[in-house]
Design a protein around this motif. Sequence first.
Motif, PDB file in Angstrom:
ATOM      1  N   PRO A 311       1.982  12.133   9.481  1.00 20.80           N
ATOM      2  CA  PRO A 311       1.732  13.189   8.490  1.00 20.80           C
ATOM      3  C   PRO A 311       0.686  12.777   7.459  1.00 20.80           C
ATOM      4  O   PRO A 311       0.696  11.642   6.976  1.00 20.80           O
ATOM      5  CB  PRO A 311       3.102  13.397   7.835  1.00 20.80           C
ATOM      6  CG  PRO A 311       4.085  12.898   8.831  1.00 20.80           C
ATOM      7  CD  PRO A 311       3.404  11.773   9.555  1.00 20.80           C
ATOM      8  N   SER A 312      -0.187  13.708   7.117  1.00 24.97           N
ATOM      9  CA  SER A 312      -1.270  13.412   6.184  1.00 24.97           C
ATOM     10  C   SER A 312      -0.750  12.944   4.831  1.00 24.97           C
ATOM     11  O   SER A 312      -1.312  12.030   4.225  1.00 24.97           O
ATOM     12  CB  SER A 312      -2.150  14.648   6.002  1.00 24.97           C
ATOM     13  OG  SER A 312      -3.133  14.429   5.021  1.00 24.97           O
ATOM     14  N   SER A 313       0.349  13.555   4.356  1.00 23.34           N
ATOM     15  CA  SER A 313       0.879  13.210   3.036  1.00 23.34           C
ATOM     16  C   SER A 313       1.337  11.759   2.977  1.00 23.34           C
ATOM     17  O   SER A 313       1.220  11.111   1.933  1.00 23.34           O
ATOM     18  CB  SER A 313       2.037  14.140   2.677  1.00 23.34           C
ATOM     19  OG  SER A 313       3.007  14.135   3.710  1.00 23.34           O
ATOM     20  N   TYR A 314       1.859  11.226   4.097  1.00 20.00           N
ATOM     21  CA  TYR A 314       2.281   9.823   4.135  1.00 20.00           C
ATOM     22  C   TYR A 314       1.122   8.894   4.489  1.00 20.00           C
ATOM     23  O   TYR A 314       0.952   7.839   3.886  1.00 20.00           O
ATOM     24  CB  TYR A 314       3.425   9.644   5.128  1.00 20.00           C
ATOM     25  CG  TYR A 314       3.723   8.204   5.471  1.00 20.00           C
ATOM     26  CD1 TYR A 314       4.038   7.280   4.478  1.00 20.00           C
ATOM     27  CD2 TYR A 314       3.661   7.758   6.786  1.00 20.00           C
ATOM     28  CE1 TYR A 314       4.298   5.952   4.799  1.00 20.00           C
ATOM     29  CE2 TYR A 314       3.932   6.444   7.114  1.00 20.00           C
ATOM     30  CZ  TYR A 314       4.241   5.537   6.121  1.00 20.00           C
ATOM     31  OH  TYR A 314       4.478   4.224   6.423  1.00 20.00           O
ATOM     32  N   ALA A 315       0.309   9.300   5.453  1.00 22.42           N
ATOM     33  CA  ALA A 315      -0.819   8.459   5.877  1.00 22.42           C
ATOM     34  C   ALA A 315      -1.812   8.246   4.742  1.00 22.42           C
ATOM     35  O   ALA A 315      -2.417   7.165   4.637  1.00 22.42           O
ATOM     36  CB  ALA A 315      -1.529   9.091   7.067  1.00 22.42           C
ATOM     37  N   SER A 316      -1.989   9.235   3.880  1.00 21.26           N
ATOM     38  CA  SER A 316      -2.944   9.097   2.779  1.00 21.26           C
ATOM     39  C   SER A 316      -2.491   8.064   1.759  1.00 21.26           C
ATOM     40  O   SER A 316      -3.286   7.609   0.926  1.00 21.26           O
ATOM     41  CB  SER A 316      -3.147  10.445   2.078  1.00 21.26           C
ATOM     42  OG  SER A 316      -1.941  10.886   1.488  1.00 21.26           O
ATOM     43  N   PHE A 317      -1.204   7.675   1.817  1.00 22.63           N
ATOM     44  CA  PHE A 317      -0.714   6.576   0.983  1.00 22.63           C
ATOM     45  C   PHE A 317      -0.735   5.262   1.752  1.00 22.63           C
ATOM     46  O   PHE A 317      -1.237   4.246   1.266  1.00 22.63           O
ATOM     47  CB  PHE A 317       0.717   6.874   0.520  1.00 22.63           C
ATOM     48  CG  PHE A 317       1.461   5.655   0.051  1.00 22.63           C
ATOM     49  CD1 PHE A 317       1.209   5.110  -1.197  1.00 22.63           C
ATOM     50  CD2 PHE A 317       2.406   5.035   0.860  1.00 22.63           C
ATOM     51  CE1 PHE A 317       1.880   3.978  -1.633  1.00 22.63           C
ATOM     52  CE2 PHE A 317       3.090   3.902   0.437  1.00 22.63           C
ATOM     53  CZ  PHE A 317       2.828   3.377  -0.817  1.00 22.63           C
ATOM     54  N   ALA A 318      -0.209   5.269   2.980  1.00 20.24           N
ATOM     55  CA  ALA A 318       0.000   4.026   3.717  1.00 20.24           C
ATOM     56  C   ALA A 318      -1.298   3.404   4.198  1.00 20.24           C
ATOM     57  O   ALA A 318      -1.467   2.173   4.142  1.00 20.24           O
ATOM     58  CB  ALA A 318       0.929   4.281   4.902  1.00 20.24           C
ATOM     59  N   VAL A 319      -2.252   4.217   4.685  1.00 25.01           N
ATOM     60  CA  VAL A 319      -3.484   3.651   5.247  1.00 25.01           C
ATOM     61  C   VAL A 319      -4.367   3.015   4.166  1.00 25.01           C
ATOM     62  O   VAL A 319      -4.830   1.877   4.350  1.00 25.01           O
ATOM     63  CB  VAL A 319      -4.250   4.708   6.060  1.00 25.01           C
ATOM     64  CG1 VAL A 319      -5.561   4.127   6.581  1.00 25.01           C
ATOM     65  CG2 VAL A 319      -3.405   5.204   7.230  1.00 25.01           C
ATOM     66  N   PRO A 320      -4.638   3.694   3.013  1.00 17.67           N
ATOM     67  CA  PRO A 320      -5.414   3.010   1.971  1.00 17.67           C
ATOM     68  C   PRO A 320      -4.734   1.746   1.457  1.00 17.67           C
ATOM     69  O   PRO A 320      -5.403   0.748   1.161  1.00 17.67           O
ATOM     70  CB  PRO A 320      -5.526   4.073   0.868  1.00 17.67           C
ATOM     71  CG  PRO A 320      -5.397   5.366   1.577  1.00 17.67           C
ATOM     72  CD  PRO A 320      -4.397   5.107   2.669  1.00 17.67           C
ATOM     73  N   LEU A 321      -3.401   1.787   1.331  1.00 20.33           N
ATOM     74  CA  LEU A 321      -2.688   0.588   0.896  1.00 20.33           C
ATOM     75  C   LEU A 321      -2.855  -0.522   1.928  1.00 20.33           C
ATOM     76  O   LEU A 321      -3.096  -1.686   1.583  1.00 20.33           O
ATOM     77  CB  LEU A 321      -1.207   0.908   0.695  1.00 20.33           C
ATOM     78  CG  LEU A 321      -0.337  -0.251   0.200  1.00 20.33           C
ATOM     79  CD1 LEU A 321      -0.764  -0.669  -1.204  1.00 20.33           C
ATOM     80  CD2 LEU A 321       1.143   0.148   0.197  1.00 20.33           C
ATOM     81  N   GLY A 322      -2.762  -0.170   3.207  1.00 20.00           N
ATOM     82  CA  GLY A 322      -2.943  -1.161   4.255  1.00 20.00           C
ATOM     83  C   GLY A 322      -4.339  -1.728   4.299  1.00 20.00           C
ATOM     84  O   GLY A 322      -4.544  -2.916   4.571  1.00 20.00           O
ATOM     85  N   ALA A 323      -5.342  -0.884   4.004  1.00 21.44           N
ATOM     86  CA  ALA A 323      -6.731  -1.341   4.043  1.00 21.44           C
ATOM     87  C   ALA A 323      -7.026  -2.380   2.980  1.00 21.44           C
ATOM     88  O   ALA A 323      -8.020  -3.105   3.075  1.00 21.44           O
ATOM     89  CB  ALA A 323      -7.678  -0.151   3.874  1.00 21.44           C
ATOM     90  N   THR A 324      -6.155  -2.467   1.971  1.00 18.85           N
ATOM     91  CA  THR A 324      -6.377  -3.452   0.911  1.00 18.85           C
ATOM     92  C   THR A 324      -5.385  -4.614   0.953  1.00 18.85           C
ATOM     93  O   THR A 324      -5.625  -5.634   0.300  1.00 18.85           O
ATOM     94  CB  THR A 324      -6.269  -2.779  -0.474  1.00 18.85           C
ATOM     95  OG1 THR A 324      -5.009  -2.079  -0.569  1.00 18.85           O
ATOM     96  CG2 THR A 324      -7.375  -1.774  -0.670  1.00 18.85           C
ATOM     97  N   THR A 325      -4.288  -4.477   1.706  1.00 19.11           N
ATOM     98  CA  THR A 325      -3.277  -5.543   1.692  1.00 19.11           C
ATOM     99  C   THR A 325      -2.770  -5.945   3.071  1.00 19.11           C
ATOM    100  O   THR A 325      -2.078  -6.968   3.186  1.00 19.11           O
ATOM    101  CB  THR A 325      -2.055  -5.121   0.848  1.00 19.11           C
ATOM    102  OG1 THR A 325      -1.493  -3.926   1.407  1.00 19.11           O
ATOM    103  CG2 THR A 325      -2.440  -4.862  -0.604  1.00 19.11           C
ATOM    104  N   LYS A 326      -3.065  -5.165   4.120  1.00 19.05           N
ATOM    105  CA  LYS A 326      -2.511  -5.451   5.452  1.00 19.05           C
ATOM    106  C   LYS A 326      -3.562  -6.172   6.281  1.00 19.05           C
ATOM    107  O   LYS A 326      -4.450  -5.557   6.853  1.00 19.05           O
ATOM    108  CB  LYS A 326      -2.112  -4.130   6.121  1.00 19.05           C
ATOM    109  CG  LYS A 326      -1.620  -4.276   7.552  1.00 19.05           C
ATOM    110  CD  LYS A 326      -0.384  -5.115   7.589  1.00 19.05           C
ATOM    111  CE  LYS A 326       0.116  -5.281   9.027  1.00 19.05           C
ATOM    112  NZ  LYS A 326       0.971  -6.454   9.148  1.00 19.05           N
ATOM    113  N   MET A 327      -3.464  -7.513   6.354  1.00 15.97           N
ATOM    114  CA  MET A 327      -4.518  -8.320   6.964  1.00 15.97           C
ATOM    115  C   MET A 327      -3.928  -9.362   7.927  1.00 15.97           C
ATOM    116  O   MET A 327      -3.887 -10.550   7.623  1.00 15.97           O
ATOM    117  CB  MET A 327      -5.331  -9.037   5.877  1.00 15.97           C
ATOM    118  CG  MET A 327      -5.868  -8.139   4.789  1.00 15.97           C
ATOM    119  SD  MET A 327      -7.265  -7.155   5.348  1.00 15.97           S
ATOM    120  CE  MET A 327      -7.583  -6.173   3.877  1.00 15.97           C
ATOM    121  N   ASP A 328      -3.430  -8.923   9.077  1.00 17.19           N
ATOM    122  CA  ASP A 328      -2.840  -9.876  10.018  1.00 17.19           C
ATOM    123  C   ASP A 328      -3.877 -10.848  10.567  1.00 17.19           C
ATOM    124  O   ASP A 328      -3.543 -11.984  10.909  1.00 17.19           O
ATOM    125  CB  ASP A 328      -2.180  -9.121  11.177  1.00 17.19           C
ATOM    126  CG  ASP A 328      -0.898  -8.424  10.762  1.00 17.19           C
ATOM    127  OD1 ASP A 328      -0.353  -8.787   9.708  1.00 17.19           O
ATOM    128  OD2 ASP A 328      -0.452  -7.519  11.491  1.00 17.19           O
TER     129      ASP A 328
END
Length: 449
Positions: A311-328
Motif C-alpha cells: 500500500p502506498s500509505s505504508y510504502a511511502s514511510f517504509a521505503v524512504p526510511l529503508g533508503a537511509t537506514t536499511k543497508m545489508d
Amino acid sequence: MSASATASTTTKARRRVPFWAQVLIGLVVGVVLGFLARTFALGWLTETLNTVGTIFVQLLRVIVVPLVLTALIVSITQLRHVANAARLAVQTLVWFAITALISVLIGIGIGVLTNPGSSATISLEGARASGTQGSWLDFLKSLVPANFLGLEVSSRVTPSADTVSVATSLNFNVLQLVVIGIALGAAALAVGAKAEPFVKLAQSTLEIFQKLVWWIILLAPIGTAALIGKAIATYGWNLLAPLGVFALDVYLGCALVLFVLYPVLLKLHGLSVRRFFAGAWEAITFAFVSRASLGTLPVTQANTIDKLGVPSSYASFAVPLGATTKMDGCAAIYPALAAITVAQLFGVPLTLQHYVLIAFVAVVGSAATAGLTGAIVMLTLTLSTLGLPLEGVGLLLAIDPILDMARTATNVAGQALVPTIVAKRNGILDEDVYNGRVSTAPQPEPALA
C-alpha cells in the motif's frame, strides 16, 4: 508509411525495451569503452567517461536533500491513514534488524572460512587512515541537526608551486535530514488541521522533485555506461588482484543475501521469489550501476507500490526510511569482511567477543551509513569499536567502487523486501498486484515500465 507513423512505431519500440534492459545495455557499452580506454591508454576517453559519470552522480545528489526531506514529512503524515501504524513501524524496524543480523553472520562466516586478509598480497606501506571516520560519538553527534537542512561545509587546501588553493564544498548529513523530516512530520500530525497547508505544500513539493528525479533517471543508460567505463578504465586487475579473495567474498556475501536469504524469507511468507525479483528488478539494477540507495529511492518506491502490491500509505514511510537506514550490503556484509581482512593484514587475532561486537555494530549502528559517507564510515565505526588499525581503511579504498555496486544492489533489494514482508504479515499486501494478476496506475515515466 508516413513519417509520423514511422516515428510513432519507433517510439513504441523504444518504450517496449524494459528499463532494466536499457541499464544493462549501458553497462555492456561501458565495459567495452572502459576496456578500450585502459588497453590503449586513451586518456581522453577515460576523462570523458569520468566527466559524464560525475555529472550524472551530481544530478542525483543535488536532488537528494529536498527529496528525502519531503518524502519523510509526507510519509509520517500519511501514517494517520494507516490502521495500526505504530505496529507497522515497529515491525519494519524489527525486520530491518533481523535481516541485518543474518547478513552480518553470513559475512562473518565467509570471512572465517576464506581468511581474505591472509591471502592478500598488498603492502602495508600504503596504509593510511581514512579522512572520513566514524565512531559512536560521531554517530550520536550526527543525530542532532547542525542546521535546518543538515548541511555541512568542508574545505580542502591544495598547495601548488606558486599559490595555495582552497576548495570549499557543501555536503549534507542524511541522518540529520531523517531526524528533521521525522520531527516535522510528527509536529504536523500534532498540530492537526492547521498544518494541512504545510502538508499539502510538502506533498506538492515531493511530486515535483520526484518528477525531476524520474527525468534524471531517464539518463541512467548513459550514466551507467560512463560510471562502469570509468571504473574499468581506472581499477584494473592489477589493483583488484592483491585483494582478490576479499573482493570475491564481498560479492559472494551479497549474492547469498540477495539470492538465498531473501528468497528463503519470501518462501516462508508464502510469496513467489520470481515475482519479487520481477517487481524489484528495475530498482536493483539501477542501484547496481548508480551506487546510490537514495538516488534509487523513487524507483524503489514505485516498484514496491506498483509491482509488489505494498500500500502506498505504508510504502511511502517504509521505503524512504529503508533508503537511509536499511543497508545489508554496506552495513553488514562489507564491514564484517573488511574488519576480518584488516585484522589479518595487521596480525591482530579476533576472538568470539570481536565477532559479537561486529554483529552488534551492524544491527545498531547501520544508520551511521547515512550519517556521513556510506560504507567507509560504517567500516571505520566497526574498526574503532574493535580497536583495529584505522589505517587499514586506506588499503581497501582502491577497489571500493567495484565492491559498492554489489553492496548497493543488496541494500535496495532489502529496502523493497522488508515492506513487502511486513505488508504480507499484516494482511495489507495486494497479492493480485504482487503476482501480476492486476496492474496499478502507470508509473510516473512510461519509459521505465
